[in-house]
Design a protein around this motif. Sequence first.
Motif, PDB file in Angstrom:
ATOM      1  N   VAL A  33      -9.229  29.535  -9.739  1.00  0.00           N
ATOM      2  CA  VAL A  33      -7.929  30.200  -9.731  1.00  0.00           C
ATOM      3  C   VAL A  33      -7.971  31.477  -8.890  1.00  0.00           C
ATOM      4  O   VAL A  33      -7.051  31.778  -8.137  1.00  0.00           O
ATOM      5  CB  VAL A  33      -7.464  30.499 -11.172  1.00  0.00           C
ATOM      6  CG1 VAL A  33      -6.242  31.394 -11.193  1.00  0.00           C
ATOM      7  CG2 VAL A  33      -7.182  29.201 -11.897  1.00  0.00           C
ATOM      8  N   ARG A  34      -9.062  32.207  -8.989  1.00  0.00           N
ATOM      9  CA  ARG A  34      -9.175  33.494  -8.271  1.00  0.00           C
ATOM     10  C   ARG A  34      -9.235  33.311  -6.759  1.00  0.00           C
ATOM     11  O   ARG A  34      -8.638  34.060  -6.013  1.00  0.00           O
ATOM     12  CB  ARG A  34     -10.435  34.227  -8.761  1.00  0.00           C
ATOM     13  CG  ARG A  34     -10.818  35.455  -7.962  1.00  0.00           C
ATOM     14  CD  ARG A  34      -9.778  36.557  -8.115  1.00  0.00           C
ATOM     15  NE  ARG A  34     -10.150  37.741  -7.400  1.00  0.00           N
ATOM     16  CZ  ARG A  34      -9.780  38.026  -6.139  1.00  0.00           C
ATOM     17  NH1 ARG A  34      -9.045  37.185  -5.479  1.00  0.00           N
ATOM     18  NH2 ARG A  34     -10.142  39.141  -5.572  1.00  0.00           N
ATOM     19  N   TYR A  35      -9.949  32.293  -6.295  1.00  0.00           N
ATOM     20  CA  TYR A  35     -10.198  32.159  -4.862  1.00  0.00           C
ATOM     21  C   TYR A  35      -9.417  31.035  -4.186  1.00  0.00           C
ATOM     22  O   TYR A  35      -9.614  30.782  -3.007  1.00  0.00           O
ATOM     23  CB  TYR A  35     -11.697  31.965  -4.610  1.00  0.00           C
ATOM     24  CG  TYR A  35     -12.495  33.182  -5.038  1.00  0.00           C
ATOM     25  CD1 TYR A  35     -12.423  34.363  -4.308  1.00  0.00           C
ATOM     26  CD2 TYR A  35     -13.278  33.158  -6.176  1.00  0.00           C
ATOM     27  CE1 TYR A  35     -13.125  35.482  -4.706  1.00  0.00           C
ATOM     28  CE2 TYR A  35     -13.993  34.273  -6.582  1.00  0.00           C
ATOM     29  CZ  TYR A  35     -13.908  35.431  -5.834  1.00  0.00           C
ATOM     30  OH  TYR A  35     -14.605  36.543  -6.235  1.00  0.00           O
ATOM     31  N   ASN A  36      -8.540  30.382  -4.899  1.00  0.00           N
ATOM     32  CA  ASN A  36      -7.750  29.313  -4.318  1.00  0.00           C
ATOM     33  C   ASN A  36      -6.270  29.655  -4.466  1.00  0.00           C
ATOM     34  O   ASN A  36      -5.686  29.446  -5.525  1.00  0.00           O
ATOM     35  CB  ASN A  36      -8.062  27.982  -5.014  1.00  0.00           C
ATOM     36  CG  ASN A  36      -7.359  26.825  -4.368  1.00  0.00           C
ATOM     37  OD1 ASN A  36      -6.442  26.993  -3.590  1.00  0.00           O
ATOM     38  ND2 ASN A  36      -7.793  25.629  -4.706  1.00  0.00           N
ATOM     39  N   PRO A  37      -5.646  30.173  -3.407  1.00  0.00           N
ATOM     40  CA  PRO A  37      -4.252  30.592  -3.522  1.00  0.00           C
ATOM     41  C   PRO A  37      -3.302  29.440  -3.859  1.00  0.00           C
ATOM     42  O   PRO A  37      -2.217  29.667  -4.383  1.00  0.00           O
ATOM     43  CB  PRO A  37      -3.927  31.189  -2.153  1.00  0.00           C
ATOM     44  CG  PRO A  37      -5.018  30.772  -1.249  1.00  0.00           C
ATOM     45  CD  PRO A  37      -6.196  30.384  -2.083  1.00  0.00           C
ATOM     46  N   GLY A  38      -3.686  28.210  -3.594  1.00  0.00           N
ATOM     47  CA  GLY A  38      -2.818  27.074  -3.884  1.00  0.00           C
ATOM     48  C   GLY A  38      -3.177  26.357  -5.169  1.00  0.00           C
ATOM     49  O   GLY A  38      -2.861  25.182  -5.338  1.00  0.00           O
ATOM     50  N   PHE A  39      -3.792  27.071  -6.117  1.00  0.00           N
ATOM     51  CA  PHE A  39      -4.296  26.414  -7.319  1.00  0.00           C
ATOM     52  C   PHE A  39      -3.205  25.764  -8.170  1.00  0.00           C
ATOM     53  O   PHE A  39      -3.485  24.876  -8.952  1.00  0.00           O
ATOM     54  CB  PHE A  39      -5.117  27.383  -8.171  1.00  0.00           C
ATOM     55  CG  PHE A  39      -4.297  28.383  -8.947  1.00  0.00           C
ATOM     56  CD1 PHE A  39      -3.902  28.105 -10.239  1.00  0.00           C
ATOM     57  CD2 PHE A  39      -3.943  29.594  -8.380  1.00  0.00           C
ATOM     58  CE1 PHE A  39      -3.161  29.029 -10.955  1.00  0.00           C
ATOM     59  CE2 PHE A  39      -3.205  30.519  -9.082  1.00  0.00           C
ATOM     60  CZ  PHE A  39      -2.803  30.236 -10.386  1.00  0.00           C
ATOM     61  N   GLN A  40      -1.949  26.169  -7.991  1.00  0.00           N
ATOM     62  CA  GLN A  40      -0.866  25.614  -8.793  1.00  0.00           C
ATOM     63  C   GLN A  40      -0.205  24.398  -8.150  1.00  0.00           C
ATOM     64  O   GLN A  40       0.801  23.923  -8.650  1.00  0.00           O
ATOM     65  CB  GLN A  40       0.192  26.678  -9.068  1.00  0.00           C
ATOM     66  CG  GLN A  40      -0.307  27.779  -9.990  1.00  0.00           C
ATOM     67  CD  GLN A  40       0.758  28.817 -10.259  1.00  0.00           C
ATOM     68  OE1 GLN A  40       1.425  29.277  -9.345  1.00  0.00           O
ATOM     69  NE2 GLN A  40       0.915  29.169 -11.514  1.00  0.00           N
TER      70      GLN A  40
END
Length: 57
Positions: A33-40
């Motif tokens: 979640v912290r390092y993946n801006p597209g996690f959602q």
Amino acid sequence: MALAIQGAAAPARDRDAFPDELIVRRELAVNFVRYNPGFQTLASVEPWARRTIGEHV
């Protein structure tokens, strides 16, 4: 949770592995979640997982 699992009616091997799995998987999730801006979005999901989701929709 880690303390509660020690008294569970599960094989000792599973009870012993649980605390490590709990910590490692939590850290992996936090880092994802912290390092993946597209996690959602589904774009961040592995291709095999997207295929599997597509088979069940």
